[in-house]
Write an enzyme that holds these catalytic residues in place. Structure first.
Site, PDB file in Angstrom:
ATOM      1  N   GLU A 169       0.788  -1.240   0.000  1.00  0.00           N
ATOM      2  CA  GLU A 169       0.000   0.000   0.000  1.00  0.00           C
ATOM      3  C   GLU A 169       0.818   1.288   0.000  1.00  0.00           C
ATOM      4  OE1 GLU A 169      -3.096   0.165   2.886  1.00  0.00           O
ATOM      5  OE2 GLU A 169      -4.118  -1.568   2.078  1.00  0.00           O
ATOM      6  N   GLU A 384      -5.851  -8.165   0.693  1.00  0.00           N
ATOM      7  CA  GLU A 384      -6.574  -7.733   1.901  1.00  0.00           C
ATOM      8  C   GLU A 384      -7.992  -7.367   1.512  1.00  0.00           C
ATOM      9  OE1 GLU A 384      -4.952  -4.575   4.383  1.00  0.00           O
ATOM     10  OE2 GLU A 384      -2.921  -5.334   4.085  1.00  0.00           O
TER      11      GLU A 384
HETATM   12  C1  BGP Z   1      -4.598  -1.586   5.238  1.00  0.00           C
HETATM   13  C2  BGP Z   1      -3.274  -2.007   5.784  1.00  0.00           C
HETATM   14  C3  BGP Z   1      -3.313  -2.849   7.003  1.00  0.00           C
HETATM   15  C4  BGP Z   1      -4.510  -2.655   7.902  1.00  0.00           C
HETATM   16  C5  BGP Z   1      -5.796  -2.413   7.155  1.00  0.00           C
HETATM   17  C6  BGP Z   1      -6.931  -1.931   8.012  1.00  0.00           C
HETATM   18  O1  BGP Z   1      -4.490  -0.301   4.770  1.00  0.00           O
HETATM   19  O2  BGP Z   1      -2.490  -2.662   4.834  1.00  0.00           O
HETATM   20  O3  BGP Z   1      -2.073  -2.714   7.624  1.00  0.00           O
HETATM   21  O4  BGP Z   1      -4.280  -1.905   8.989  1.00  0.00           O
HETATM   22  O5  BGP Z   1      -5.658  -1.502   6.104  1.00  0.00           O
HETATM   23  O6  BGP Z   1      -6.768  -0.583   8.279  1.00  0.00           O
HETATM   24  P1  BGP Z   1      -7.071   0.039   9.671  1.00  0.00           P
HETATM   25  O7  BGP Z   1      -6.252  -0.741  10.632  1.00  0.00           O
HETATM   26  O8  BGP Z   1      -6.672   1.468   9.557  1.00  0.00           O
HETATM   27  O9  BGP Z   1      -8.538  -0.124   9.868  1.00  0.00           O
END
Ligand code: BGP
Length: 477
Positions: A169, A384
């Site tokens: 990301e 993800e």
């Molecule tokens: C993505 C990342 C993760 C994770 C997820 C959820 O952007 O790759 O590391 O954290 O999002 O985001 P958040 O924890 O801000 O809800």
């Protein structure tokens, strides 16, 4: 809106499809400043904020084997993990190696093998070593050199890893830091540094891909992007269409052009330059960089898509107005940037407590867009996707049926993309177990496995049992 017709439910995922859960070193490992690990910028930043600590998170440093055993029991054949750069090179760059860190990852990968769970390994998941980060991170060419050296070291040291990703990301790493200002050393609405850092990180990715090729590593390599489809709020408004195109370049287009073309299409470049001008800066993508990126663009084996939501854009020219909802108080988030656009909610389209728009069709639209615009893409994985919730343990169980619907709807649209000829080879839910969230701490849970952060006890949620059947049969219904 998100449900397919009944006929589609008999469809199967391909036999070789990978079903798994995702993790990231800093969000799961704990042992942040012990066992020889060097600092990352988050360590001091979080300590100063005093809201929550990344230590010990879900203690994966000590509990990886039992978590992998859970993966196996729940039918998963893949896991995303990341290597913490500063656990290998505590001082960043190419300084002395922390042998204990190297051993930890060898042991982790061996445990993956023992449990029949294929590791998909990311080299950089928001955690540049602190010294490099403070020194400009990827805006500083020295970090690009250091990243290549670190990548090369890992390719040679870990031949047991077959699936590599360079960055997780780049969009989040740059937008959160240089536009929203919610990450360490953050700045607000500094669009030129945001886009320059994106280009520089894609150059670092390209150099790592060429190093991978040079090492003759037999595995696969790619990069992971956080994509959001950008729709105009009013598709008949020329100004909203412009705003959607701006946000598309900021989040997706620079990175996708860099990944698959190795340079920028003329309309992409024009919009990058216009966005940089909004914050009074310029964009540099010298021919030497592009020559490297063009070579790498033909060597990527795969690309990961992290997909949570899409956006509806309105034109916006007022005062910049950004508020990050990092508490789960629904309706508090605002994203309005003059000269770029306003990310608006649309009545009738649901959101999470953190104001993330639930729009599964956006994933299908993105996959179709990639396959049509960049026909040289080879393989896509959903690396993800998932839903942050305030899950509760009640009588020893967690009913997260809302999450099941979320994942099911997204899996249906992935199947639809497969049916339309897109080569999608895996799905990793974010996240494997509940873990630390960068700007939300611990009340935003994503996992298949509920974690009691006091005792570290894991409890499979309803979604874990549901996913097990899908992973085992390859069928949604
Ligand atoms: C993505 C990342 C993760 C994770 C997820 C959820 O952007 O790759 O590391 O954290 O999002 O985001 P958040 O924890 O801000 O809800």
């Amino acid at each position: 809106m998100s449900h397919m017709s009944h006929a589609d439910t008999s469809q199967r995922f391909p036999d070789s499809f990978v079903f798994g859960g995702a993790t990231a070193a800093y969000q799961v490992e704990g042992a942040c400043q012990s066992h020889g690990k060097g600092k990352v910028a988050w360590d001091d930043y979080l300590a100063e904020q005093g809201r929550f600590s990344p230590e010990p998170a879900c203690d994966f440093y000590n509990r990886y084997d039992s978590d992998l055993e859970l993966c196996e029991r729940f039918g998963m054949n893949g896991i995303r993990v990341s290597i913490a750069w500063s656990r290998i090179f505590p001082e960043g760059g190419t300084g002395p190696v922390n042998e204990e860190g190297v051993r930890f990852y060898h042991d982790l990968f061996a445990s993956c093998r023992a449990h029949g769970v294929e590791p998909y390994v990311t080299l950089h998941h928001f955690d540049s070593p602190a010294a490099l980060y403070a020194d400009g991170d990827f805006l500083n060419p020295a970090t690009i050199d250091a990243f290549e050296a670190y990548a090369r070291y890992c390719f040679e040291e870990f031949p047991e890893v077959a699936n590599w990703f360079t960055f997780n990301e780049i969009a989040a790493a740059t937008i959160n830091r240089y536009v929203e200002g919610t990450w360490p050393l953050g700045k607000k609405v500094c669009l030129h540094e945001c886009l320059q850092a994106q280009h520089n990180m894609m150059l670092a990715h390209a150099r790592a891909v060429l190093a991978f090729e040079e090492c003759g590593h037999p595995g696969k390599i790619g990069v992971i992007h956080a994509l959001e489809y950008k729709y105009p709020y009013d598709p008949r408004s020329a100004a909203d269409i412009e705003a959607a195109a701006n946000d598309d370049v900021l989040q997706n287009r620079l990175l996708l052009d860099a990944t698959f073309r190795g340079d920028y299409a003329p309309d992409t470049l024009a919009r990058i330059e216009a966005l940089c001008a909004v914050s009074g800066g310029t964009f540099r993508a010298p021919e030497g960089d592009l020559a490297i990126m063009r070579r790498a663009a033909q060597l990527n084996d795969c690309m990961g898509i992290n997909y949570y939501q899409s956006r509806f854009l309105k034109a916006y020219d007022g005062e910049n107005d950004l508020h990050h909802n990092g508490t789960g108080d629904k309706g508090t988030g605002r994203w309005r940037v003059a000269g770029v656009g306003e990310r608006a909610l649309r009545p009738g389209i649901p959101t999470t407590d953190w104001d993330w728009i639930i729009y599964p069709k956006g994933l299908f639209d993105l996959m179709m867009d990639i396959s049509l615009r960049y026909p040289n893409y080879k393989e896509l994985l959903v690396t993800e996707n998932g839903m942050g919730r305030k899950d509760e343990l009640v009588d020893g169980a967690v009913d997260d049926s809302e999450r099941i619907s979320y994942v099911e709807d997204h899996l249906r649209w992935i199947l639809k993309a497969v049916e339309c000829g897109v080569n999608v080879t895996g799905y990793f839910m974010w996240s494997l177990q509940d873990q630390f969230s960068w700007t939300n701490g611990y009340n935003k849970r994503y996992g298949f496995f509920y974690v009691d952060f006091e005792t570290q006890k894991r409890t499979p949620k309803a979604s874990a049992y549901w996913f097990k059947r899908i992973a085992q049969t390859g069928r949604l219904a």
